[in-house]
Design a protein around this motif. Structure first.
Motif, PDB file in Angstrom:
ATOM      1  N   ALA A  13       4.975   6.357  -3.181  1.00 26.94           N
ATOM      2  CA  ALA A  13       4.701   4.921  -3.256  1.00 26.94           C
ATOM      3  C   ALA A  13       3.403   4.537  -2.555  1.00 26.94           C
ATOM      4  CB  ALA A  13       5.867   4.129  -2.657  1.00 26.94           C
ATOM      5  N   CYS A  14       2.802   5.487  -1.832  1.00 29.54           N
ATOM      6  CA  CYS A  14       1.583   5.202  -1.052  1.00 29.54           C
ATOM      7  C   CYS A  14       0.366   5.433  -1.957  1.00 29.54           C
ATOM      8  CB  CYS A  14       1.540   6.122   0.170  1.00 29.54           C
ATOM      9  SG  CYS A  14       0.318   5.654   1.412  1.00 29.54           S
ATOM     10  N   GLN A  15       0.068   4.432  -2.806  1.00 26.52           N
ATOM     11  CA  GLN A  15      -0.950   4.579  -3.828  1.00 26.52           C
ATOM     12  C   GLN A  15      -2.026   3.502  -3.711  1.00 26.52           C
ATOM     13  OE1 GLN A  15       0.516   5.221  -7.913  1.00 26.52           O
ATOM     14  NE2 GLN A  15       2.575   5.293  -7.042  1.00 26.52           N
ATOM     15  N   PHE A  16      -3.241   3.881  -4.094  1.00 28.25           N
ATOM     16  CA  PHE A  16      -4.371   2.951  -4.127  1.00 28.25           C
ATOM     17  C   PHE A  16      -4.057   1.748  -5.003  1.00 28.25           C
ATOM     18  CE2 PHE A  16      -8.788   2.114  -5.976  1.00 28.25           C
ATOM     19  CZ  PHE A  16      -9.219   1.370  -4.884  1.00 28.25           C
ATOM     20  N   ALA A  17      -3.474   1.994  -6.184  1.00 23.09           N
ATOM     21  CA  ALA A  17      -3.174   0.904  -7.108  1.00 23.09           C
ATOM     22  C   ALA A  17      -2.165  -0.070  -6.517  1.00 23.09           C
ATOM     23  CB  ALA A  17      -2.657   1.460  -8.431  1.00 23.09           C
ATOM     24  N   SER A  18      -1.200   0.447  -5.777  1.00 24.19           N
ATOM     25  CA  SER A  18      -0.176  -0.412  -5.184  1.00 24.19           C
ATOM     26  C   SER A  18      -0.760  -1.320  -4.113  1.00 24.19           C
ATOM     27  CB  SER A  18       0.938   0.460  -4.589  1.00 24.19           C
ATOM     28  OG  SER A  18       1.873  -0.336  -3.880  1.00 24.19           O
ATOM     29  N   ILE A  19      -1.588  -0.778  -3.217  1.00 24.83           N
ATOM     30  CA  ILE A  19      -2.156  -1.622  -2.167  1.00 24.83           C
ATOM     31  C   ILE A  19      -3.133  -2.636  -2.751  1.00 24.83           C
ATOM     32  CG2 ILE A  19      -3.964   0.073  -1.588  1.00 24.83           C
ATOM     33  CD1 ILE A  19      -2.286  -2.566   0.710  1.00 24.83           C
ATOM     34  N   GLY A  20      -3.859  -2.242  -3.813  1.00 25.62           N
ATOM     35  CA  GLY A  20      -4.759  -3.199  -4.453  1.00 25.62           C
ATOM     36  C   GLY A  20      -4.014  -4.374  -5.036  1.00 25.62           C
ATOM     37  N   GLN A  21      -2.920  -4.102  -5.735  1.00 24.82           N
ATOM     38  CA  GLN A  21      -2.127  -5.181  -6.307  1.00 24.82           C
ATOM     39  C   GLN A  21      -1.493  -6.037  -5.212  1.00 24.82           C
ATOM     40  OE1 GLN A  21       0.580  -3.392  -9.138  1.00 24.82           O
ATOM     41  NE2 GLN A  21      -1.037  -3.105 -10.663  1.00 24.82           N
ATOM     42  N   HIS A  22      -1.055  -5.408  -4.147  1.00 31.83           N
ATOM     43  CA  HIS A  22      -0.480  -6.147  -3.023  1.00 31.83           C
ATOM     44  C   HIS A  22      -1.495  -7.138  -2.441  1.00 31.83           C
ATOM     45  CE1 HIS A  22       1.953  -6.916   0.548  1.00 31.83           C
ATOM     46  NE2 HIS A  22       0.924  -6.592   1.313  1.00 31.83           N
ATOM     47  N   LEU A  23      -2.726  -6.688  -2.253  1.00 36.71           N
ATOM     48  CA  LEU A  23      -3.747  -7.565  -1.673  1.00 36.71           C
ATOM     49  C   LEU A  23      -4.126  -8.699  -2.620  1.00 36.71           C
ATOM     50  CD1 LEU A  23      -6.090  -4.964   0.093  1.00 36.71           C
ATOM     51  CD2 LEU A  23      -4.448  -6.537   1.162  1.00 36.71           C
ATOM     52  N   LEU A  24      -4.187  -8.417  -3.918  1.00 37.69           N
ATOM     53  CA  LEU A  24      -4.533  -9.494  -4.849  1.00 37.69           C
ATOM     54  C   LEU A  24      -3.410 -10.524  -4.935  1.00 37.69           C
ATOM     55  CD1 LEU A  24      -6.558 -10.758  -6.702  1.00 37.69           C
ATOM     56  CD2 LEU A  24      -5.742  -9.311  -8.570  1.00 37.69           C
ATOM     57  N   HIS A  25      -2.163 -10.087  -4.922  1.00 39.82           N
ATOM     58  CA  HIS A  25      -1.055 -11.050  -4.891  1.00 39.82           C
ATOM     59  C   HIS A  25      -1.157 -11.930  -3.648  1.00 39.82           C
ATOM     60  CE1 HIS A  25       1.345 -10.063  -8.381  1.00 39.82           C
ATOM     61  NE2 HIS A  25       1.312  -8.774  -8.091  1.00 39.82           N
ATOM     62  N   LEU A  26      -1.506 -11.336  -2.515  1.00 43.55           N
ATOM     63  CA  LEU A  26      -1.664 -12.107  -1.287  1.00 43.55           C
ATOM     64  C   LEU A  26      -2.814 -13.104  -1.414  1.00 43.55           C
ATOM     65  CD1 LEU A  26      -0.790 -12.585   1.645  1.00 43.55           C
ATOM     66  CD2 LEU A  26      -2.403 -10.790   2.330  1.00 43.55           C
TER      67      LEU A  26
END
Length: 295
Positions: free
Chosen positions: A29-42
C-alpha cells in the motif's frame, strides 16, 4: 484558475506522516500513486493548490505516473475514493527537453484542461544542467522527423523518444554506428531546476512531489537539486527510476561507488526513507535532520 493558496510544506509533511503510518507497514500500500492522490484530495478539501514537478515528462501520458494517479479514469490507489472529476487544485510543472515529446506533452495537458478542468500547467522546454557557466547546452537526441533516414525511423520508439541527453559521449556509445546518421546535437536552453522554475514564477519551496525519469542520470540531477534548494524547502516526496542506473552501473561503473549508492546516500543523509517499487524508488521525508552536511 487553481486556488491562489499553495499547500504549505508543514501541512504536507503532517499529511504524509498520517498516510505513512497507515499505509507503509503494509508495503503493497506504500505507493507513489497513493500518496499523490491522498495529497490532492487534501488540497481539494482545503481549497488549496498541490504543486508537483516532473523532470523527463515525455508526452505527459505514456507510462506517466502523474497521468496515471491524477487523470486516468478507474486508477484509484486509495480505498473508497472516486476518480478526480476536476483537477483545478493541481498545478503540474513539467520539464521535457526532447522537442517531439514536449509538443506531445503540451497537447496532453491541453486535453486534460478540457476534460478535467485543469486550470493551469507549467510546461518547460529545457534541459536541467548544473553547469553554471551555460544557459544553452548541446543536447543529443535521435532525429524523429518524418524525413529522417529510414534507418533512424526503424530505431525502436523507446530509444528514439527517451534517449536524449546532455552527455553526448554516452549517446555516442549507446548508438554506436548509428550516431552520425541518426543523432542530432541541438542547442537547448539549460539551467538548474531552481532557475528554470523561477523563470516561470514558481518557487521550489511549493513543490510537494518531485518525479524524475531521465534515463540513468537521476543521481546527477538529484545531487544538484539537493545542493541548490534550502534543506527546509526540499519536497517531502521524491520518486525516481533506478532500473537504468542499475544497468549503467553494470556497463560503465563510476570510479567511487554505484550511481544508486550515490543517490541513496545523499537522500538518506537528508532524512528520506526508501521504498522499492520495482523499477522505481519512492523516497519519503518524514523528518528534517537537525544538521545536514552539504559536502
Amino acid at each position: 484558475m487553481p486556488p491562489t493558496q499553495f499547500m504549505q510544506l508543514q501541512d504536507i509533511r503532517d499529511a504524509i506522516k498520517c498516510w505513512y503510518d497507515f499505509n507503509c507497514p503494509r508495503k503493497a500500500a506504500c505507493q507513489f500513486a497513493s500518496i499523490g492522490q491522498h495529497l490532492l484530495h487534501l488540497a481539494i478539501q482545503r481549497n488549496e493548490t498541490l504543486v508537483t514537478l516532473q523532470v523527463g515528462a515525455m508526452d505527459g501520458k505514456s507510462n506517466d505516473p502523474m497521468y496515471e494517479m491524477f487523470v486516468e479514469e478507474g486508477k484509484q490507489f486509495m480505498y473508497s475514493r472516486e476518480s478526480f472529476s476536476s483537477l483545478v487544485n493541481w498545478l503540474p510543472v513539467m520539464i521535457e527537453p526532447v522537442p517531439v515529446n514536449y509538443a506531445g506533452m503540451v497537447d496532453t495537458y491541453v486535453d486534460i484542461a478540457k476534460s478535467k478542468g485543469l486550470g493551469c500547467a507549467v510546461p518547460i522546454h529545457a534541459a536541467v544542467s548544473y553547469d553554471g557557466t551555460k544557459t544553452e547546452c548541446p543536447f543529443c537526441r535521435v532525429n524523429t522527423a518524418d524525413d529522417a533516414p529510414q534507418r533512424c525511423r526503424e530505431i525502436p520508439d523507446w530509444m528514439r523518444l527517451q534517449i536524449g541527453t546532455l552527455d553526448c559521449e554516452h549517446s555516442y556509445r549507446f548508438f554506436n554506428k548509428d550516431f552520425d546518421l541518426c543523432v542530432l546535437q541541438d542547442p537547448l536552453p539549460c539551467s538548474s531546476i531552481d532557475n528554470l522554475l523561477r523563470k516561470k514564477n514558481v518557487s521550489p519551496e511549493h513543490v510537494a512531489m518531485l518525479q524524475v525519469d531521465i534515463e540513468g542520470y537521476e543521481y546527477v540531477l538529484i545531487d544538484g537539486f539537493l545542493k541548490e534548494v534550502p534543506d527546509e524547502s526540499l519536497p517531502p516526496i521524491i520518486h525516481f527510476e533506478h532500473k537504468v542506473m542499475r544497468d549503467q552501473d553494470k556497463q560503465n561503473h563510476l570510479n567511487i561507488s554505484s550511481r544508486l549508492e550515490v543517490v541513496s546516500s545523499m537522500l538518506t543523509e537528508r532524512g528520506y526513507t526508501f521504498h522499492d517499487e520495482g523499477e522505481d524508488y519512492l523516497a519519503i521525508r518524514l523528518n528534517i535532520p537537525t544538521k545536514v552536511s552539504l559536502d
